[in-house]
Design a protein around this motif. Structure first.
Motif, mmCIF file in Angstrom:
data_model
loop_
_atom_site.group_PDB
_atom_site.id
_atom_site.type_symbol
_atom_site.label_atom_id
_atom_site.label_comp_id
_atom_site.label_asym_id
_atom_site.label_seq_id
_atom_site.Cartn_x
_atom_site.Cartn_y
_atom_site.Cartn_z
ATOM 1 N N GLU A 109 -8.966 1.154 -71.231
ATOM 2 C CA GLU A 109 -8.015 0.104 -70.885
ATOM 3 C C GLU A 109 -8.060 -1.018 -71.907
ATOM 4 O O GLU A 109 -7.109 -1.787 -72.057
ATOM 5 C CB GLU A 109 -8.312 -0.477 -69.497
ATOM 6 N N ASP A 110 -9.179 -1.128 -72.645
ATOM 7 C CA ASP A 110 -9.334 -2.209 -73.604
ATOM 8 C C ASP A 110 -8.373 -2.082 -74.782
ATOM 9 O O ASP A 110 -8.197 -3.043 -75.541
ATOM 10 C CB ASP A 110 -10.773 -2.247 -74.132
ATOM 11 N N GLU A 116 -1.546 1.614 -66.508
ATOM 12 C CA GLU A 116 -0.613 2.725 -66.665
ATOM 13 C C GLU A 116 -0.484 3.154 -68.124
ATOM 14 O O GLU A 116 -0.408 4.338 -68.430
ATOM 15 C CB GLU A 116 0.770 2.343 -66.100
ATOM 16 N N GLU A 117 -0.476 2.164 -69.016
ATOM 17 C CA GLU A 117 -0.399 2.501 -70.435
ATOM 18 C C GLU A 117 -1.666 3.223 -70.887
ATOM 19 O O GLU A 117 -1.613 4.165 -71.683
ATOM 20 C CB GLU A 117 -0.198 1.240 -71.275
ATOM 21 N N ALA A 118 -2.817 2.805 -70.367
ATOM 22 C CA ALA A 118 -4.081 3.460 -70.713
ATOM 23 C C ALA A 118 -4.081 4.916 -70.262
ATOM 24 O O ALA A 118 -4.546 5.804 -70.979
ATOM 25 C CB ALA A 118 -5.243 2.709 -70.075
ATOM 26 N N ILE A 119 -3.563 5.166 -69.070
ATOM 27 C CA ILE A 119 -3.468 6.533 -68.552
ATOM 28 C C ILE A 119 -2.575 7.383 -69.443
ATOM 29 O O ILE A 119 -2.917 8.508 -69.820
ATOM 30 C CB ILE A 119 -2.957 6.516 -67.096
ATOM 31 N N ARG A 120 -1.416 6.836 -69.806
ATOM 32 C CA ARG A 120 -0.488 7.570 -70.674
ATOM 33 C C ARG A 120 -1.116 7.855 -72.034
ATOM 34 O O ARG A 120 -0.934 8.941 -72.598
ATOM 35 C CB ARG A 120 0.813 6.786 -70.851
ATOM 36 N N LEU A 121 -1.865 6.874 -72.560
ATOM 37 C CA LEU A 121 -2.497 7.058 -73.863
ATOM 38 C C LEU A 121 -3.499 8.202 -73.838
ATOM 39 O O LEU A 121 -3.510 9.057 -74.732
ATOM 40 C CB LEU A 121 -3.190 5.766 -74.287
#
Length: 368
Positions: A109-110, A116-121
């Motif tokens: 997440e950092d 949500e963006e972290a999950i997608r990444l």
């Protein structure tokens, strides 16, 4: 058919978390987990996953040793997870040398704006490296220069963007163009690619080099130190206000933007970018755009392996100013995203296999 994943971590909580995230994507399926490197090696041989996510620090057998054994026995794309510490960063680069393709911090997440963006990444990284053939990575291409055994062959492009048959590097002459700066942008697979290029540059390299690598802030200092130890040129993390010098490579600090300003005695400007409009920090587009303004037609820019299209807009500005743009070819990319975006926009003048990039740069700038 879903990409099959083996999740390896000594934390049961982290294994469950990564499994849940990956299984949310219909294109991904976690088929098993392992809690140490020894189990990972055994299960990799038995179940033959398409991708492995691997912790660096584990009991019984650590992640680096596990990567070495897996790559020697039956190469599989591996994504490393690492702690946000200097030691964790150094160990991660060791894992990349051993054959892992990419990495994320364990607190991924950092490097994202929200959950949500972290999950997608994470999902996207696993899918991208899972789609690549792994055979060419069975021998690390990022070892120190005295240990390198890079291929010197010419590889025809499988991309339709380049219709001219590629010549052997030894047959390609320098254009005769005069340069004042080299700028290299990259993302997924970039640490290995940058190391393989920079370790081949001579100590008398005549121009400053800007390096823009998508990387968390905790990792760029260790990466700069590593490169500086291995290279004949000087490599350092860029600092705000310093004047660009020939034969020095300046790595953009993670989490910030790097500009070059002025004419004649160009200086670096580093700044925090809190704007939601810019996805990447550092951004290749932003640095390339500043180079176009400051150096006009005197830049040799190279876009290497990476997801997305960062670098395309900046390359367009450089091209309009009269500078030259090269891209890494599809076959040697971990992810053919950034180079493809530049190539598809008609901005690239050369499509080069990674083992040939350094030789071409040296010949083009006239120091070899």
């Amino acid at each position: 058919m879903a990409i099959k994943v083996l999740v390896v971590d000594d934390s049961s909580f982290f294994r469950r978390r990564v499994t849940e995230i990956l299984n949310q994507d219909p294109e991904l399926e976690v088929i098993d987990t392992a809690n140490n490197g020894k189990e990972a090696v055994e299960k990799a041989a038995k179940i033959k996953p398409d991708v492995i996510t691997m912790d660096v620090e584990m009991p019984v057998l650590d992640g680096i040793s596990a990567v070495k054994q897996i790559m020697k026995a039956s190469p599989i794309p591996i994504l490393m997870f690492s702690s946000l510490t200097h030691h964790g960063a150094s160990a991660t680069f060791d894992a990349l040398d051993a054959g892992a393709l990419d990495f994320l911090p364990k607190k991924f997440e950092d490097i994202a704006r929200d959950k949500e963006e972290a999950i997608r990444l994470l999902q996207q990284k696993v899918k991208e490296i899972g789609r690549r053939r792994i055979s060419r990575f069975s021998r690390p291409i990022a070892a120190p220069i005295e240990k390198q055994n890079l291929r010197k062959t010419s590889v025809a492009s499988s991309s339709n963007d380049f219709n001219v048959q590629r010549k052997k590097t030894s047959d390609i002459r320098a254009s005769g163009k005069k340069y004042k700066l080299v700028a290299i942008g990259t993302s997924t697979g970039g640490p290995v690619a940058l190391q393989s290029i920079l370790t081949q540059l001579p100590s008398n390299f005549p121009h400053p080099i800007l390096l823009i690598q998508h990387m968390p802030a905790a990792f760029t200092p260790a990466f700069a130190i590593r490169l500086n130890t291995l290279c004949k040129i000087k490599v350092k993390e860029a600092e705000n206000g310093e004047t660009l010098k020939p034969g020095v490579a300046y790595l953009a600090p993670g989490g910030k933007q790097m500009l070059v300003e002025g004419r004649g005695a160009q200086k670096i400007r580093i700044y925090e970018d809190d704007g939601a409009r810019v996805t990447y920090k550092p951004s290749v587009d932003i640095t390339f755009a500043s180079a176009a303004k400051s150096y006009n037609d005197s830049v040799l820019a190279v876009v290497l392996t990476g997801m997305g299209a960062d670098g395309r807009d900046g390359a367009r500005l450089l091209k309009q100013a009269g500078s030259k743009i090269w891209v890494q070819d599809e076959k040697t990319c971990v992810v053919y995203g950034m180079p493809q975006a530049v190539a598809n926009a008609g901005l690239a003048e050369a499509n080069i296999p990674l083992p040939d990039v350094a030789t071409r740069i040296v010949r083009e700038v006239g120091c070899g």
